[in-house]
Design a protein around this motif. Structure first.
Motif, PDB file in Angstrom:
ATOM      1  N   VAL A  28      20.973  85.293  55.207  1.00 32.08           N
ATOM      2  CA  VAL A  28      21.537  84.372  56.191  1.00 32.08           C
ATOM      3  C   VAL A  28      21.008  82.979  55.892  1.00 32.08           C
ATOM      4  CG1 VAL A  28      21.495  83.702  58.629  1.00 32.08           C
ATOM      5  CG2 VAL A  28      21.817  86.102  57.996  1.00 32.08           C
ATOM      6  N   GLU A  29      21.902  81.992  55.869  1.00 32.87           N
ATOM      7  CA  GLU A  29      21.491  80.601  55.674  1.00 32.87           C
ATOM      8  C   GLU A  29      21.851  79.785  56.911  1.00 32.87           C
ATOM      9  OE1 GLU A  29      21.344  78.406  52.398  1.00 32.87           O
ATOM     10  OE2 GLU A  29      20.966  80.044  51.009  1.00 32.87           O
ATOM     11  N   GLY A  30      20.945  78.880  57.300  1.00 32.32           N
ATOM     12  CA  GLY A  30      21.203  78.047  58.462  1.00 32.32           C
ATOM     13  C   GLY A  30      20.310  76.827  58.485  1.00 32.32           C
ATOM     14  N   TYR A  31      20.361  76.104  59.601  1.00 29.43           N
ATOM     15  CA  TYR A  31      19.532  74.914  59.762  1.00 29.43           C
ATOM     16  C   TYR A  31      19.243  74.706  61.247  1.00 29.43           C
ATOM     17  CZ  TYR A  31      23.900  72.474  61.020  1.00 29.43           C
ATOM     18  OH  TYR A  31      25.068  72.098  61.618  1.00 29.43           O
ATOM     19  N   VAL A  32      18.251  73.841  61.512  1.00 23.12           N
ATOM     20  CA  VAL A  32      17.910  73.473  62.881  1.00 23.12           C
ATOM     21  C   VAL A  32      17.985  71.955  62.998  1.00 23.12           C
ATOM     22  CG1 VAL A  32      16.300  73.807  64.781  1.00 23.12           C
ATOM     23  CG2 VAL A  32      16.239  75.377  62.824  1.00 23.12           C
ATOM     24  N   HIS A  33      18.761  71.487  63.968  1.00 23.01           N
ATOM     25  CA  HIS A  33      18.875  70.047  64.226  1.00 23.01           C
ATOM     26  C   HIS A  33      18.688  69.828  65.720  1.00 23.01           C
ATOM     27  CE1 HIS A  33      20.184  65.898  63.882  1.00 23.01           C
ATOM     28  NE2 HIS A  33      21.063  66.093  64.859  1.00 23.01           N
ATOM     29  N   ASP A  34      17.718  68.982  66.066  1.00 19.91           N
ATOM     30  CA  ASP A  34      17.395  68.717  67.469  1.00 19.91           C
ATOM     31  C   ASP A  34      17.169  70.006  68.250  1.00 19.91           C
ATOM     32  OD1 ASP A  34      17.474  65.999  67.087  1.00 19.91           O
ATOM     33  OD2 ASP A  34      19.492  65.736  67.905  1.00 19.91           O
ATOM     34  N   GLY A  35      16.497  70.973  67.622  1.00 15.89           N
ATOM     35  CA  GLY A  35      16.146  72.208  68.290  1.00 15.89           C
ATOM     36  C   GLY A  35      17.250  73.244  68.364  1.00 15.89           C
ATOM     37  N   GLU A  36      18.436  72.919  67.874  1.00 20.56           N
ATOM     38  CA  GLU A  36      19.559  73.860  67.928  1.00 20.56           C
ATOM     39  C   GLU A  36      19.727  74.543  66.573  1.00 20.56           C
ATOM     40  OE1 GLU A  36      24.396  73.992  68.774  1.00 20.56           O
ATOM     41  OE2 GLU A  36      23.229  72.189  69.265  1.00 20.56           O
ATOM     42  N   VAL A  37      19.739  75.878  66.598  1.00 13.57           N
ATOM     43  CA  VAL A  37      19.863  76.661  65.375  1.00 13.57           C
ATOM     44  C   VAL A  37      21.332  76.911  65.066  1.00 13.57           C
ATOM     45  CG1 VAL A  37      19.269  78.821  64.227  1.00 13.57           C
ATOM     46  CG2 VAL A  37      17.657  77.789  65.833  1.00 13.57           C
ATOM     47  N   THR A  38      21.729  76.631  63.813  1.00 15.59           N
ATOM     48  CA  THR A  38      23.098  76.882  63.350  1.00 15.59           C
ATOM     49  C   THR A  38      23.048  77.747  62.104  1.00 15.59           C
ATOM     50  OG1 THR A  38      23.941  74.769  64.205  1.00 15.59           O
ATOM     51  CG2 THR A  38      25.216  75.837  62.447  1.00 15.59           C
ATOM     52  N   VAL A  39      23.784  78.848  62.102  1.00 12.79           N
ATOM     53  CA  VAL A  39      23.952  79.671  60.903  1.00 12.79           C
ATOM     54  C   VAL A  39      25.277  79.285  60.263  1.00 12.79           C
ATOM     55  CG1 VAL A  39      24.346  82.002  60.031  1.00 12.79           C
ATOM     56  CG2 VAL A  39      22.554  81.600  61.716  1.00 12.79           C
ATOM     57  N   TYR A  40      25.253  78.907  58.989  1.00  6.14           N
ATOM     58  CA  TYR A  40      26.476  78.466  58.334  1.00  6.14           C
ATOM     59  C   TYR A  40      26.964  79.419  57.241  1.00  6.14           C
ATOM     60  CZ  TYR A  40      23.189  76.538  54.859  1.00  6.14           C
ATOM     61  OH  TYR A  40      22.181  76.370  53.931  1.00  6.14           O
ATOM     62  N   GLY A  41      26.197  80.478  56.948  1.00  8.05           N
ATOM     63  CA  GLY A  41      26.664  81.390  55.905  1.00  8.05           C
ATOM     64  C   GLY A  41      25.900  82.698  55.884  1.00  8.05           C
ATOM     65  N   HIS A  47      23.289  70.100  53.529  1.00  6.01           N
ATOM     66  CA  HIS A  47      22.649  70.251  54.831  1.00  6.01           C
ATOM     67  C   HIS A  47      21.219  69.718  54.794  1.00  6.01           C
ATOM     68  CE1 HIS A  47      26.186  72.589  55.088  1.00  6.01           C
ATOM     69  NE2 HIS A  47      25.685  73.689  54.548  1.00  6.01           N
ATOM     70  N   MET A  48      20.506  69.997  53.695  1.00  9.44           N
ATOM     71  CA  MET A  48      19.146  69.492  53.525  1.00  9.44           C
ATOM     72  C   MET A  48      19.121  67.965  53.550  1.00  9.44           C
ATOM     73  SD  MET A  48      16.700  69.916  50.135  1.00  9.44           S
ATOM     74  CE  MET A  48      17.868  68.959  49.121  1.00  9.44           C
ATOM     75  N   ILE A  49      20.047  67.340  52.837  1.00  5.45           N
ATOM     76  CA  ILE A  49      20.101  65.879  52.767  1.00  5.45           C
ATOM     77  C   ILE A  49      20.408  65.280  54.129  1.00  5.45           C
ATOM     78  CG2 ILE A  49      21.297  63.899  51.760  1.00  5.45           C
ATOM     79  CD1 ILE A  49      19.410  65.395  49.842  1.00  5.45           C
ATOM     80  N   CYS A  50      21.403  65.840  54.822  1.00 11.01           N
ATOM     81  CA  CYS A  50      21.769  65.328  56.145  1.00 11.01           C
ATOM     82  C   CYS A  50      20.589  65.373  57.104  1.00 11.01           C
ATOM     83  CB  CYS A  50      22.927  66.141  56.722  1.00 11.01           C
ATOM     84  SG  CYS A  50      24.536  65.805  55.991  1.00 11.01           S
ATOM     85  N   LEU A  51      19.914  66.508  57.167  1.00 11.72           N
ATOM     86  CA  LEU A  51      18.794  66.668  58.095  1.00 11.72           C
ATOM     87  C   LEU A  51      17.658  65.707  57.766  1.00 11.72           C
ATOM     88  CD1 LEU A  51      18.862  70.558  58.193  1.00 11.72           C
ATOM     89  CD2 LEU A  51      19.410  69.058  60.122  1.00 11.72           C
ATOM     90  N   GLY A 102      18.314  62.452  59.227  1.00  8.91           N
ATOM     91  CA  GLY A 102      18.488  62.418  60.670  1.00  8.91           C
ATOM     92  C   GLY A 102      19.895  62.686  61.153  1.00  8.91           C
ATOM     93  N   LYS A 103      20.734  63.272  60.302  1.00  8.50           N
ATOM     94  CA  LYS A 103      22.119  63.534  60.665  1.00  8.50           C
ATOM     95  C   LYS A 103      22.345  65.028  60.887  1.00  8.50           C
ATOM     96  CE  LYS A 103      23.587  59.723  57.660  1.00  8.50           C
ATOM     97  NZ  LYS A 103      24.379  59.362  56.448  1.00  8.50           N
ATOM     98  N   ASN A 104      23.271  65.351  61.769  1.00  4.42           N
ATOM     99  CA  ASN A 104      23.684  66.736  61.977  1.00  4.42           C
ATOM    100  C   ASN A 104      24.726  67.070  60.922  1.00  4.42           C
ATOM    101  OD1 ASN A 104      24.165  69.267  62.927  1.00  4.42           O
ATOM    102  ND2 ASN A 104      25.003  68.630  64.899  1.00  4.42           N
ATOM    103  N   PRO A 105      24.472  68.043  60.040  1.00  7.84           N
ATOM    104  CA  PRO A 105      25.439  68.353  58.981  1.00  7.84           C
ATOM    105  C   PRO A 105      26.806  68.727  59.545  1.00  7.84           C
ATOM    106  CG  PRO A 105      23.356  69.462  58.563  1.00  7.84           C
ATOM    107  CD  PRO A 105      23.259  68.894  59.948  1.00  7.84           C
ATOM    108  N   ASP A 106      27.829  68.165  58.954  1.00 13.52           N
ATOM    109  CA  ASP A 106      29.198  68.546  59.283  1.00 13.52           C
ATOM    110  C   ASP A 106      29.559  69.687  58.343  1.00 13.52           C
ATOM    111  OD1 ASP A 106      31.783  68.737  60.102  1.00 13.52           O
ATOM    112  OD2 ASP A 106      32.485  66.937  59.066  1.00 13.52           O
TER     113      ASP A 106
END
Length: 435
Positions: A213-226, A315-319, A322-326
């Protein structure tokens, strides 16, 4: 507009090629920070690595807009240490170590979910070490920290347990001693007092299908993208390929999303990517966390690019900025993609390695293929860094296609076109490996 300067720890040619494919890549200047040899060869010194990094960054005549990395220790821990000094964005050092230290990670997992195997510590200092109470064979023994499953052993009986303990005792210090330095930077909880970085972990063996599972956390919110499937060579713990997207039922994928969010929330990651490896047993409908990684998998970057149109480096670059990955879905050229591991299961010397021009010709002739060769001409496979305990990687082959059979056909054509030669018998994909 001036470009944003992004320092990449352990930047190599293959990943630079992928980074240059992220959206708006023309707005970024990717700069190398520390070499792979400095980061992985021999016993690394974290203070020495920090000193080298400081000398480069302090002398840089420009803004330091981000410091990123997509490798395990020591890169994963260098990112937050450098971020604290230079004011860039990163998750906390503690959250990284809670992932990297396998024993601490298990302690955190069991606070949040029930989907994990039985585990315990093995006393390497004992004259006659034994498995932890309540553990049964088969099991896995592994250091608290290692590179690419180095010193990880599946053991089926007492004799194999003793042999694995001897191997781990001999090699654990190479990574364990530098890891002790990192642990010294943290205020550890009571359950981690005195554990250290040179501890051996025993885990009950898991069975079933492997999935990542791959994902990220932005502003405390966890998103799984794959969610990706990981398929092994027959009768081997070594990967044959990773395949995206997963073929698991939607209900299982939803459970993977839920467990991942709870684990990452417990660990306390933020402003960062992550990847979590699982086993799923369809017979018992049982899910278990295998490993939590405090970074996305650079091994999967091309797969996301083939299917979603954007490599996961995006996603790494966006975070880091300071950006939320689109996060796009299905915007790539292919319906599915795979990363294949062309391996040798015997030590050998590599001959006839094609040069980069020949490799690029193969990539042009077979659409949707990319090749990264691992060994150099004349190299003894056992002398390559970061190999698992059972095989040697010869090449990484990425294929994109609209059906699984197409992925396999492109892999076979690519292997034949590379014409790799060996002193002994050439590696081969065992019959049935496509299963």
């Amino acid at each position: 507009m001036s470009k944003q300067n992004i320092f990449v720890i352990g930047l190599n040619d293959g990943n630079l090629r992928t980074l240059e494919a992220v959206p708006n890549a023309g707005q970024f200047h990717f700069l190398p920070l520390l070499t792979m040899d400095e980061l992985q060869v021999g016993e690394v010194s974290v203070p020495a690595l920090l000193e080298k990094a400081h000398s480069v960054l302090d002398a840089f005549d420009g803004t330091i807009d981000a410091i990123v990395g997509y490798w395990d220790f020591p890169v994963s821990t260098l990112v937050p240490l450098l971020a604290a000094r230079y004011g860039t964005r990163s998750t906390s050092l503690e959250s990284v170590v809670k992932c990297e230290h396998k024993y601490w990670s298990r302690l955190e997992q069991q606070k949040a979910v029930k989907e994990h195997p039985r585990f315990g510590r093995v006393d390497l200092s004992a004259s006659d070490p034994h498995p932890p109470a309540g553990m049964e064979y088969p099991m896995w023994l592994k250091p608290a920290l290692s590179y690419s499953s180095e010193l990880a052993f599946g053991v089926k009986d007492e004799e194999a347990f003793g042999a694995a303990v001897a191997e781990i005792r001999h090699g654990i210090g190479r990574v364990g001693r530098p890891f002790d330095y990192i642990l010294d930077q943290l205020e550890l909880p009571p359950e981690m007092e005195g554990v250290g970085g040179q501890v051996c972990l025993a885990e009950q063996s898991l069975t079933g299908l492997q999935v990542a599972v791959e994902g990220y956390v932005h502003d405390g919110e966890v998103t799984v993208y794959g969610v990706l499937d990981s398929i092994n060579y027959p009768d081997s713990p070594s990967f044959l390929r990773h395949q995206y997207p997963s073929a698991l039922p939607a209900s299982v994928v939803r459970r993977l999303h839920d467990v991942s969010a709870r684990v990452i929330g417990q660990i306390g990651m933020n402003c960062a990517t992550f990847s979590i490896e699982y086993f799923y047993d369809p017979g018992g409908d049982e899910l278990n966390v295998l490993e939590v990684n405090p970074r996305h998998s650079q091994s999967h970057a091309e797969l996301f690019e083939y299917v979603d149109g954007v490599p996961n480096h995006h996603h790494m670059i966006c975070l880091a900025l300071g950006k939320n990955p689109d996060v796009p879905r299905g915007a790539g050229s292919y319906a599915m993609a795979a990363k294949w591991y062309y391996r040798s299961f015997a030590d050998d010397v590599v001959r006839g390695v094609p040069d980069q021009e020949a490799v690029r010709r193969v990539e042009r002739e077979i659409p949707g293929v990319r090749v990264d060769l691992v060994p150099a001409e004349g190299q003894q496979l056992s002398r390559m860094a970061e190999q698992d305990s059972y095989s040697f990687e010869v090449a990484h082959i990425f294929t994109g296609g609209d059906r699984e059979e197409e992925l396999r056909e492109k892999f076979d054509r690519c292997v034949a076109s590379l014409n790799l030669a060996f002193d002994g018998a050439a590696p081969c994909v065992p019959e049935g490996a496509e299963a």
